[in-house]
Design a protein around this motif. Structure first.
Motif, short mmCIF file in Angstrom:
data_model
loop_
_atom_site.label_atom_id
_atom_site.label_comp_id
_atom_site.label_asym_id
_atom_site.label_seq_id
_atom_site.Cartn_x
_atom_site.Cartn_y
_atom_site.Cartn_z
N ASP A 49 0.68 -0.66 0.26
CA ASP A 49 -0.06 0.10 -0.14
C ASP A 49 0.81 1.56 0.05
O ASP A 49 0.28 2.11 -0.13
N ASP A 50 2.46 1.38 0.47
CA ASP A 50 2.68 2.30 0.21
C ASP A 50 3.34 2.83 -1.13
O ASP A 50 3.64 4.05 -1.14
N ILE A 51 3.63 1.91 -1.91
CA ILE A 51 3.72 2.01 -3.25
C ILE A 51 3.26 2.96 -3.87
O ILE A 51 1.88 2.93 -4.08
N PRO A 52 3.40 4.29 -4.44
CA PRO A 52 2.49 5.52 -5.50
C PRO A 52 1.59 4.51 -6.52
O PRO A 52 2.67 3.28 -6.97
N GLN A 53 0.67 4.86 -6.33
CA GLN A 53 -0.04 4.08 -8.00
C GLN A 53 0.53 4.07 -9.76
O GLN A 53 1.72 3.27 -9.97
N GLY A 54 1.50 5.90 -9.38
CA GLY A 54 2.26 5.63 -10.33
C GLY A 54 3.16 4.96 -10.83
O GLY A 54 3.68 3.91 -11.95
N GLU A 55 3.73 4.13 -9.42
CA GLU A 55 5.11 3.36 -9.88
C GLU A 55 4.68 1.98 -10.00
O GLU A 55 4.90 0.85 -10.50
N ARG A 56 3.67 1.95 -9.43
CA ARG A 56 2.57 0.15 -9.17
C ARG A 56 2.65 0.38 -11.21
O ARG A 56 2.71 -0.93 -11.53
N LYS A 57 1.82 1.43 -11.53
CA LYS A 57 1.70 1.27 -13.27
C LYS A 57 2.99 1.00 -13.75
O LYS A 57 3.21 0.11 -15.03
N THR A 58 4.11 1.62 -13.78
CA THR A 58 5.00 1.08 -14.52
C THR A 58 5.48 0.65 -13.75
O THR A 58 6.10 -0.68 -15.35
N VAL A 59 5.50 -0.08 -12.82
CA VAL A 59 6.54 -2.14 -13.00
C VAL A 59 5.75 -2.90 -13.57
O VAL A 59 5.57 -3.71 -14.09
N ASP A 61 3.51 -2.12 -16.43
CA ASP A 61 3.88 -1.54 -17.42
C ASP A 61 4.64 -3.45 -18.01
O ASP A 61 5.27 -3.49 -19.31
N PHE A 62 5.64 -2.43 -17.31
CA PHE A 62 7.52 -2.90 -17.42
C PHE A 62 7.08 -4.81 -17.22
O PHE A 62 7.42 -5.25 -18.62
N CYS A 63 6.56 -5.67 -16.79
CA CYS A 63 6.13 -6.52 -16.79
C CYS A 63 5.21 -7.22 -17.88
O CYS A 63 5.59 -8.24 -18.53
N TYR A 64 4.11 -7.00 -18.97
CA TYR A 64 3.92 -6.66 -19.28
C TYR A 64 4.33 -6.54 -20.77
O TYR A 64 4.98 -7.42 -21.66
N LEU A 65 5.51 -5.69 -20.99
CA LEU A 65 6.18 -5.60 -22.08
C LEU A 65 7.32 -6.66 -22.07
O LEU A 65 7.69 -7.28 -23.24
N LEU A 66 8.03 -6.78 -20.78
CA LEU A 66 8.82 -7.57 -21.15
C LEU A 66 8.38 -9.68 -21.39
O LEU A 66 8.96 -10.29 -21.39
N ASP A 67 6.99 -9.63 -20.52
CA ASP A 67 5.80 -10.62 -20.81
C ASP A 67 6.04 -11.03 -22.55
O ASP A 67 6.24 -12.12 -23.44
N LYS A 68 5.50 -9.92 -22.75
CA LYS A 68 4.97 -9.64 -24.50
C LYS A 68 6.10 -10.23 -25.16
O LYS A 68 6.15 -10.41 -26.56
N SER A 69 7.12 -9.20 -24.87
CA SER A 69 8.51 -9.38 -25.72
C SER A 69 9.18 -11.33 -25.84
O SER A 69 9.30 -11.30 -26.91
#
Length: 607
Positions: A49-59, A61-69
Motif C-alpha cells: 500500500d505504500d507504493i504510489p499508484q504511478g510507480e505501480r503502473k510503471t512496474v 507496464d514493464f512486466c507486461y512488455l517484458l512478457d510480451k517481448s
C-alpha cells in the motif's frame, strides 16, 4: 557502426515501428498474471500500500512488455525458415515491442531499480535479444547493415559490462546466457571480418568457460571447449597471411567492392538477368565450421554480398529507408544457408526460392559436399546414374567420399543428383558444385531452353599440394579470394601488404581481360553471356576462368585432368582458359611474386 549502441536506443534501420501507444492493453488473463508477478516483486520491498499508484503502473507496464517481448521472440522459432514474405509482419511486431521495452526501461530506470529490482544482466538480456533480432533479420534479408546493428548492441553489452555481475550469482543458467551471448557476438564479428575483436572475445570466452566449469559441476564443459576449438580453427582457415610492416596481420574482405567486378564495354550486348536468390549448401566431411557455417559456406556467402556502406548518412531518419533514398544497385541477393540439409528440407527451400524468384532473375545453387559415386554401370546412363553430392548423411565415408556397399541396390536418399534439379531449370539457373564428384553435373540436359550454367570443381588435387581440405576447398577459395588461392598453389604462406595490393591491381586487369575474352568469343555458349550482366555472376565467371587457367599452367596440376575445373556448357578452351594472352598474364603475375618456376612456359606462344 556503433551509433545505435552508443546512444543506447534501438537502431532505426529495422522494420518500421508503429507509434500507437506505448503499451498495448493487456488481456484479462495476461493482466492477472502480470499483477501476480508484481505482488511477488513488491512484497519484498515493503508494504504494497505504500507504493504510489504511478510507480505501480510503471512496474505493471514493464512486466507486461517484458512478457510480451519474450512471447513474440519465442514465436520466431515457429516461423518457416523459407519464403520471404510471411515472416515480415511478425518480425515487425517483435521489433515494435522491443523498441517500446528498450525505451521504457531507459525512461523509468530508477523506479524499476527501486520497485522491480531490475538488474544489469536483465538489461543485457534485452539488448542481447535485440542483437539476435537484427542478426536474424540479416539472415532473412542478406542486408549487411543489419549485421552492423547487431554488432552495435552486442558491443554495448560488452562495453557497459551488463553481464559482469552474473558470475556472482549462484545460477549456472545465467552464466550459460552469458556464454551464448559471446558465441553469438563472435559469429557477427566473423561475418563483419572484425578479426581483432574476435580474438579478444575468444580470450574472454575462454576465461568465462574456465570459471564456469570450475564453479559448477557441469556436463557441457566439453561442448563449450569444442566451441573454442571451432572458432580458433575458423579464424586460422586462410592459408596465406597478409602482413603490415610491423608484422601485424591485415584483415582482408572479399565482399564485392564498388570496383570489384570488371565493367562491361560500351555497347556490349549481354543478358539483363539479376541474381536474386542463392542456396548455399554445406556438408563437407571434417571441414572446419562454426555455428553451422562451414568455411566454404562462409566464403561463398561473402562472395555474394557487397561491401557494407557507411550507413551514418542513411540512418538519421526513423524507420525503413524508402526505395528512392537507397543508393542504386546496393541490394544483395537473398541467401539461404543450409548446413547438412535432408533431401526434403533442401527441396522445400528450393521450391520456395523458385516460386518467389522475380521475373528476369537468377537462382544460384552452391553445393559444397561429399561426393556420392554410382555403385555400378546401369543399362542406361541418365541423370540419376552418375551419382551426385551427399547433403546430409555421412554413412560409409572413405577418404572423404561416400560409397555404396556392394549389396546395396538402392541409391542414397540424401544424395542430390543432377536430375533432382531438372524441374528448376524452368527458370535461369546458375550452379556451382565443389565436390569430389562434381563431374556428375556435366551430365545435364537443358530441357527448357532457359539460361543454365554449372561451374564444377576439380574432383581431385595433386598429392604434392599440401592437403588443406579441412580449412576449405581450393576451388571455392579461388571464387572467393583468387589472389590468396594463387599464392597458396605457388607455395607462399605470407606476403607484405604493399606487394599484395600491387598484385590485386594486376589481378583486376586480368579480370577485365578475361571479361573481354568471354564477351568477344565467337563460339562461347550464349548461356554464359546471359548471366554476364549481373555483377556477382560476372565476377564468379571471370574468377572461374582465372582458376582454370592457373591450374592448367601449374606444373603439378598438369599431371591429371581430374585436377582441372570443368563447366557445363563447356567453355571454348582456346579462346578462354587456354588463351595465350591470359597465360601471359598469369606468368607476369607469377613473375611479380617471384614464383614463375612453378608454372610451365612452353604452353604459350612468344609475343
Amino acid at each position: 557502426m556503433v551509433r545505435g549502441a552508443a546512444r543506447q536506443r534501438l537502431p532505426r534501420t529495422g522494420p518500421a515501428s508503429r507509434t500507437t501507444g506505448l503499451v498495448e492493453k493487456p488481456s484479462r488473463k495476461r493482466k492477472s498474471r502480470t499483477e501476480f508477478a508484481l505482488k511477488e516483486i513488491m512484497s519484498s520491498g515493503g508494504a504494497e500500500d505504500d507504493i504510489p499508484q504511478g510507480e505501480r503502473k510503471t512496474v505493471t507496464d514493464f512486466c507486461y512488455l517484458l512478457d510480451k517481448s519474450k512471447q513474440l521472440f519465442n514465436g520466431l522459432r515457429d516461423l518457416p525458415q523459407y519464403g520471404q514474405k510471411q515472416w515480415q509482419s511478425y518480425f515487425g511486431r517483435t521489433f515494435d515491442v522491443y523498441t517500446k521495452l528498450w525505451k521504457f526501461q531507459q525512461q523509468h530506470r530508477q523506479v524499476l531499480d527501486n520497485r522491480y529490482g531490475l538488474k544489469r544482466w536483465q538489461i543485457g538480456e534485452i539488448a542481447s535479444k535485440i542483437g539476435q533480432l537484427y542478426y536474424h533479420y540479416y539472415l532473412r534479408t542478406s542486408e549487411t547493415s543489419y549485421l552492423n546493428e547487431a554488432f552495435s548492441f552486442y558491443s554495448a553489452i560488452r562495453q557497459r559490462s551488463y553481464y559482469s555481475q552474473v558470475n556472482k550469482e549462484d545460477r549456472p543458467e545465467l552464466v550459460v546466457k552469458k556464454l551464448r551471448y559471446y558465441a553469438r557476438f563472435i559469429v557477427v564479428c566473423l561475418l563483419l571480418n572484425k578479426m581483432d575483436v574476435v580474438k579478444d572475445l575468444v580470450k574472454e570466452l575462454s576465461d568465462e568457460i574456465e570459471d564456469y566449469t570450475h564453479r559448477f559441476n557441469t556436463e557441457d564443459q566439453v561442448e563449450w571447449n569444442l566451441v573454442l576449438q571451432e572458432v580458433a580453427a575458423f579464424v586460422e582457415a586462410d592459408p596465406v597471411m597478409v602482413l603490415n610492416d610491423d608484422n601485424t596481420i591485415v584483415i582482408t574482405s572479399n565482399r564485392l567492392a564498388e570496383t570489384g567486378a570488371p565493367l562491361l564495354e560500351q555497347g556490349m550486348i549481354v543478358g539483363q538477368l539479376t541474381l536474386a536468390d542463392a542456396l548455399i549448401i554445406g556438408n563437407c566431411n571434417n571441414q572446419v565450421k562454426f555455428s553451422e557455417l562451414t568455411v566454404d559456406m562462409f566464403r561463398m556467402l561473402q562472395a555474394l554480398e557487397r561491401e557494407p556502406m557507411n550507413l551514418a548518412s542513411q540512418m538519421n531518419k526513423p524507420g525503413m529507408q524508402e526505395s528512392t533514398e537507397k543508393p542504386a544497385r546496393r541490394e544483395n541477393p537473398h541467401k539461404y544457408l543450409l548446413y547438412k540439409p535432408t533431401f526434403s528440407q533442401l527441396y522445400t527451400f528450393l521450391a520456395a526460392a523458385f516460386k518467389e524468384l522475380p521475373a528476369n532473375s537468377v537462382l544460384l545453387i552452391y553445393l559444397s559436399a561429399t561426393g556420392v559415386f554410382p555403385s555400378g554401370r546401369s543399362d542406361s546412363e541418365g541423370p540419376y546414374d552418375f551419382g551426385g553430392v551427399l547433403t546430409n548423411s555421412n554413412r560409409d565415408i572413405i577418404n572423404g567420399d561416400a560409397i555404396h556397399k556392394r549389396n546395396q541396390s538402392y541409391k542414397e536418399m540424401h544424395c542430390l543428383h543432377p536430375g533432382d534439379l531438372y524441374p528448376f531449370t524452368r527458370k535461369p539457373l546458375f550452379i556451382i558444385v565443389d565436390s569430389s564428384n562434381s563431374v556428375a553435373y556435366k551430365n545435364f540436359t537443358n530441357l527448357f531452353g532457359q539460361p543454365l550454367v554449372c561451374l564444377l570443381s576439380p574432383t581431385a588435387y595433386p598429392k604434392a599440394l599440401q592437403d588443406q581440405s579441412q580449412r576449405g576447398s581450393l576451388f571455392t577459395l579461388f571464387l572467393n579470394n583468387p589472389l590468396m588461392a594463387f599464392l597458396f598453389v605457388s607455395g607462399l604462406s605470407s606476403m607484405r601488404r604493399g606487394l599484395w595490393e600491387k598484385c590485386q591491381d594486376y589481378l583486376r586487369k586480368i579480370n577485365r581481360d578475361i571479361a573481354q575474352l568471354l564477351t568477344h568469343s565467337r563460339s562461347i555458349d550464349q548461356a554464359f553471356l546471359q548471366f554476364f550482366g549481373d555483377e556477382f555472376l560476372r565476377l564468379l565467371l571471370t574468377r572461374f576462368v582465372f582458376c582454370s587457367a592457373t591450374m592448367r599452367m601449374h606444373k603439378i596440376f598438369r599431371q591429371e585432368t581430374r585436377n582441372y575445373p570443368e563447366s557445363y556448357p563447356q567453355l571454348p578452351r582456346d579462346e578462354t582458359v587456354e588463351n595465350p594472352h591470359l597465360q601471359k598474364h598469369i606468368l607476369e603475375l607469377a613473375s611479380i611474386l617471384d614464383v614463375r618456376n612453378v608454372f610451365l612456359e612452353n604452353t604459350i606462344d612468344d609475343y
